[in-house]
Scaffold this motif. Structure first.
Motif, PDB file in Angstrom:
ATOM      1  N   ASN A   4       0.824  -1.193   0.000  1.00 57.64           N
ATOM      2  CA  ASN A   4       0.000   0.000   0.000  1.00 57.64           C
ATOM      3  C   ASN A   4       0.867   1.255   0.000  1.00 57.64           C
ATOM      4  O   ASN A   4       2.010   1.228   0.447  1.00 57.64           O
ATOM      5  CB  ASN A   4      -0.902   0.020   1.240  1.00 57.64           C
ATOM      6  N   ASN A  77     -14.221   2.564  -3.567  1.00 58.57           N
ATOM      7  CA  ASN A  77     -14.038   1.909  -2.273  1.00 58.57           C
ATOM      8  C   ASN A  77     -14.876   0.628  -2.269  1.00 58.57           C
ATOM      9  O   ASN A  77     -16.086   0.681  -2.471  1.00 58.57           O
ATOM     10  CB  ASN A  77     -14.485   2.874  -1.167  1.00 58.57           C
ATOM     11  N   TRP A 101      -9.594   1.156  -3.860  1.00 59.48           N
ATOM     12  CA  TRP A 101      -9.417   1.019  -2.412  1.00 59.48           C
ATOM     13  C   TRP A 101     -10.299  -0.112  -1.896  1.00 59.48           C
ATOM     14  O   TRP A 101     -11.524  -0.018  -1.934  1.00 59.48           O
ATOM     15  CB  TRP A 101      -9.811   2.325  -1.723  1.00 59.48           C
ATOM     16  N   ILE A 123      -4.988   0.408  -2.993  1.00 55.66           N
ATOM     17  CA  ILE A 123      -4.915   0.294  -1.536  1.00 55.66           C
ATOM     18  C   ILE A 123      -5.807  -0.883  -1.163  1.00 55.66           C
ATOM     19  O   ILE A 123      -6.956  -0.952  -1.599  1.00 55.66           O
ATOM     20  CB  ILE A 123      -5.397   1.591  -0.851  1.00 55.66           C
ATOM     21  N   ILE A 128     -11.001   3.154   4.920  1.00 57.95           N
ATOM     22  CA  ILE A 128     -10.904   4.537   4.439  1.00 57.95           C
ATOM     23  C   ILE A 128     -11.265   5.530   5.543  1.00 57.95           C
ATOM     24  O   ILE A 128     -10.664   6.593   5.653  1.00 57.95           O
ATOM     25  CB  ILE A 128     -11.772   4.731   3.168  1.00 57.95           C
TER      26      ILE A 128
END
Length: 136
Positions: A4, A77, A101, A123, A128
């Motif tokens: 990451n 996300n 993410w 990521i 988050i």
């Protein structure tokens, strides 16, 4: 191996971002995806629910897939099982989005490598909301 960005880099990403598409966002306030997305919305981010099973979440009409989103997306996300990531990664690579993410507990080596090979920032296995709170 999944690597990451640093916490500092994640902070910069979050400061530069405005629109977050949330894959697997639930309309149930008890679910983690809802709570995390609501916190991000409360912090000024535009949340786009991506879930074919719901009409809306957080007062925003849901879209069935990432491809149904109009305009640019800063962060996608993902709140789905790790096995779903390769398919979501392929769809991500076909839309105008910056950051992939995957939430805490969600990671997939195949999806990671696919996106990194295409030059995307990825990521995985990070919350988050937690990163946002730590980098404010």
């Amino acid at each position: 191996m999944i690597q990451n960005p640093t916490r500092e880099e994640m902070g910069k990403i979050l400061k530069a971002s405005k629109r977050i598409a949330v894959v697997g966002l639930s309309d149930n306030p008890e679910r983690t995806s809802y709570m995390v997305s609501k916190a991000m919305q409360d912090n000024g981010y535009e949340i786009i629910p991506v879930n074919p099973s719901i009409e809306e979440a957080l007062g925003v009409k849901a879209v069935p897939t990432l491809k149904d989103i109009e305009g640019h997306v800063d962060i996608v996300n993902v709140f789905r099982r790790s096995e779903a990531l390769p398919e979501i990664a392929k769809e991500f690579s076909e839309i105008d989005a910056d950051i992939f993410w995957a939430q805490l507990g969600v990671e997939n080596e195949e999806a990671y490598q696919f996106l990194k090979d295409k030059g995307h920032t990825v990521i995985m296995d990070r919350c988050i909301k937690v990163e946002h709170a730590l980098t404010k």
